[in-house]
Design a protein around this motif. Structure first.
Motif, mmCIF file in Angstrom:
data_model
loop_
_atom_site.group_PDB
_atom_site.id
_atom_site.type_symbol
_atom_site.label_atom_id
_atom_site.label_comp_id
_atom_site.label_asym_id
_atom_site.label_seq_id
_atom_site.Cartn_x
_atom_site.Cartn_y
_atom_site.Cartn_z
ATOM 1 N N THR A 151 0.914 -1.192 0.017
ATOM 2 C CA THR A 151 0.332 -0.087 -0.379
ATOM 3 C C THR A 151 0.588 0.871 0.520
ATOM 4 N N LYS A 152 -0.055 2.299 -0.335
ATOM 5 C CA LYS A 152 1.079 3.489 -1.018
ATOM 6 C C LYS A 152 -0.061 4.614 0.114
ATOM 7 N N ASN A 153 -0.797 4.445 0.480
ATOM 8 C CA ASN A 153 -1.462 4.765 1.627
ATOM 9 C C ASN A 153 -1.044 4.747 3.068
ATOM 10 N N SER A 154 -0.874 5.646 3.403
ATOM 11 C CA SER A 154 -0.578 5.733 5.635
ATOM 12 C C SER A 154 -1.109 5.429 5.872
ATOM 13 N N LEU A 155 -2.706 6.099 6.373
ATOM 14 C CA LEU A 155 -3.302 5.187 7.107
ATOM 15 C C LEU A 155 -3.524 3.917 6.555
ATOM 16 N N VAL A 156 -3.953 3.406 5.767
ATOM 17 C CA VAL A 156 -3.676 1.829 5.157
ATOM 18 C C VAL A 156 -2.901 1.130 5.992
ATOM 19 N N ARG A 157 -1.352 2.075 5.718
ATOM 20 C CA ARG A 157 -0.576 1.147 6.093
ATOM 21 C C ARG A 157 -0.647 1.073 7.924
ATOM 22 N N ALA A 158 -1.084 2.089 8.208
ATOM 23 C CA ALA A 158 -0.905 2.383 9.465
ATOM 24 C C ALA A 158 -1.308 1.543 10.736
ATOM 25 N N LEU A 159 -3.012 0.785 9.594
ATOM 26 C CA LEU A 159 -3.943 0.241 10.388
ATOM 27 C C LEU A 159 -3.631 -1.056 10.015
ATOM 28 N N ALA A 160 -2.777 -1.782 9.268
ATOM 29 C CA ALA A 160 -2.156 -3.023 8.674
ATOM 30 C C ALA A 160 -0.688 -3.338 9.709
ATOM 31 N N ASP A 161 0.109 -2.480 10.665
ATOM 32 C CA ASP A 161 0.862 -2.137 11.459
ATOM 33 C C ASP A 161 0.226 -3.309 12.441
ATOM 34 N N GLN A 162 -0.871 -2.399 13.130
ATOM 35 C CA GLN A 162 -1.462 -2.335 14.004
ATOM 36 C C GLN A 162 -2.390 -3.737 14.158
ATOM 37 N N ALA A 163 -2.918 -4.313 12.818
ATOM 38 C CA ALA A 163 -3.633 -5.730 12.340
ATOM 39 C C ALA A 163 -2.560 -6.461 12.648
ATOM 40 N N ASN A 164 -1.028 -5.951 11.661
ATOM 41 C CA ASN A 164 -0.746 -7.695 11.956
ATOM 42 C C ASN A 164 0.582 -7.860 13.276
ATOM 43 N N ASP A 165 0.507 -7.322 13.713
ATOM 44 C CA ASP A 165 0.754 -7.087 15.538
ATOM 45 C C ASP A 165 -0.898 -8.035 16.205
ATOM 46 N N THR A 166 -1.722 -6.908 16.044
ATOM 47 C CA THR A 166 -3.084 -7.988 17.025
ATOM 48 C C THR A 166 -3.159 -9.596 16.220
ATOM 49 N N VAL A 167 -2.869 -9.700 15.102
ATOM 50 C CA VAL A 167 -3.372 -10.892 14.537
ATOM 51 C C VAL A 167 -2.395 -12.128 15.221
ATOM 52 N N LEU A 168 -0.806 -11.792 14.875
ATOM 53 C CA LEU A 168 -0.229 -12.782 15.331
ATOM 54 C C LEU A 168 -0.232 -12.750 16.597
ATOM 55 N N ASP A 169 -0.150 -11.362 18.145
ATOM 56 C CA ASP A 169 -1.073 -11.745 18.963
ATOM 57 C C ASP A 169 -2.247 -12.388 18.847
ATOM 58 N N HIS A 170 -2.983 -13.175 18.611
ATOM 59 C CA HIS A 170 -4.519 -14.035 17.990
ATOM 60 C C HIS A 170 -3.731 -15.235 18.017
ATOM 61 N N ILE A 171 -2.904 -15.002 16.295
ATOM 62 C CA ILE A 171 -2.112 -16.392 16.709
ATOM 63 C C ILE A 171 -1.922 -17.285 17.768
ATOM 64 N N THR A 172 -0.963 -16.978 18.547
ATOM 65 C CA THR A 172 -0.157 -16.761 19.559
ATOM 66 C C THR A 172 -1.190 -17.424 21.018
ATOM 67 N N VAL A 173 -2.406 -16.276 21.652
ATOM 68 C CA VAL A 173 -2.916 -17.055 22.438
ATOM 69 C C VAL A 173 -3.429 -18.112 22.077
ATOM 70 N N MET A 174 -4.209 -18.688 20.804
ATOM 71 C CA MET A 174 -5.180 -20.050 20.150
ATOM 72 C C MET A 174 -4.499 -21.066 20.452
ATOM 73 N N GLU A 175 -2.601 -21.182 19.984
ATOM 74 C CA GLU A 175 -1.818 -22.158 20.201
ATOM 75 C C GLU A 175 -1.531 -22.449 21.843
ATOM 76 N N LYS A 176 -1.554 -22.193 22.350
ATOM 77 C CA LYS A 176 -1.512 -21.761 23.911
ATOM 78 C C LYS A 176 -2.614 -22.384 24.457
ATOM 79 N N THR A 177 -3.771 -22.109 23.867
ATOM 80 C CA THR A 177 -5.148 -23.429 25.049
ATOM 81 C C THR A 177 -4.553 -24.752 24.509
#
Length: 249
Positions: A151-177
């Protein structure tokens, strides 16, 4: 894992997972020029996908706090509520700035996940919860990375940064079950069945309908993007930013 779980995943899995199908054969087509950079179809769809994800995963987190029987599921439920409340705040901030209409309910496919988990109880709930959510987050992980890298859009890029951290966190906590069946989950994640667009696209909100807000928990640890701090966002409130100029179709 039992046959019921396999049937659930087989019936509902889809590669986008967050509820929006590609609406054009040219997802890289620029649909608006904004002060934060050009907005493409895939950029717009990504913002809608993140919003739609929260519209089913946030209530599933609430259900998990009520029905979960293990510490791992209870902890994962807290992460779903916390992470998606913060992502939703960011989506609702940037959507009007980019002239993007957000849904108020998730896709039929995603609502199917919620219905399945509402019907479960006991150990079956814990197992389905961990596997459905590990599958969906695993499937979207590469999509987040692709948007972030292109993406060349800074707002979308920032959302993707946040989503990346959130998705990885959620993957991790599901695996920890300790409940994830990796063979079954990864198979469903990488070889999903084809579903019609109507099943994977959240409907637009009716005119005049109030926007659904995913309220952060009292002890929230996730934070939305600081829109005012982004390059090109200008001063003052993000809501005061001028609307993007549409390009020719």
């Amino acid at each position: 894992m039992g046959g019921a779980m396999a049937l659930t995943l087989g019936a509902l899995a889809y590669p986008s997972m967050l509820g929006v199908s590609t609406v054009s054969s040219s997802p890289t087509r620029v649909i608006a020029n904004t002060q934060w950079g050009p907005l493409t179809e895939s950029d717009r769809d990504f913002v809608v996908k993140v919003r739609a994800a929260g519209l089913w995963e946030y209530p599933v987190g609430q259900i998990g706090l009520q029905k979960g029987t293990s510490k791992g599921v209870l902890e994962a439920s807290k992460h779903l509520i916390d992470g998606h409340a913060a992502l939703d705040t960011t989506c609702r901030k940037i959507a009007p700035m980019l002239n993007i209409t957000l849904p108020n309910i998730a896709s039929p496919q995603q609502e199917g996940f919620v219905t399945q988990l509402k019907a479960d109880s006991g150990k079956q709930f814990d197992t389905d919860f961990a596997n459905i959510l590990r599958m969906t987050h695993g499937a979207i992980f590469n999509t987040v990375a692709k948007i972030r890298s292109t993406t060349k859009n800074s707002l979308v890029r920032a959302l993707a940064d946040q989503a990346n951290d959130t998705v990885l966190d959620h993957i991790t906590v599901m695996e920890k079950t300790g409940l994830v069946d990796f063979d079954q989950t990864l198979f469903q994640q990488t070889t999903p069945p084809k579903l019609p667009d109507s099943a994977v696209t959240p409907p637009p909100p009716p005119a005049g309908q109030p926007e659904v807000v995913l309220t952060p928990p009292p002890n929230a640890t996730s934070t939305p993007v600081n829109i005012d701090g982004l390059t090109g966002a200008g001063g003052g409130s993000g809501g005061a930013a001028p609307a993007p100029s549409p390009t020719a179709p």
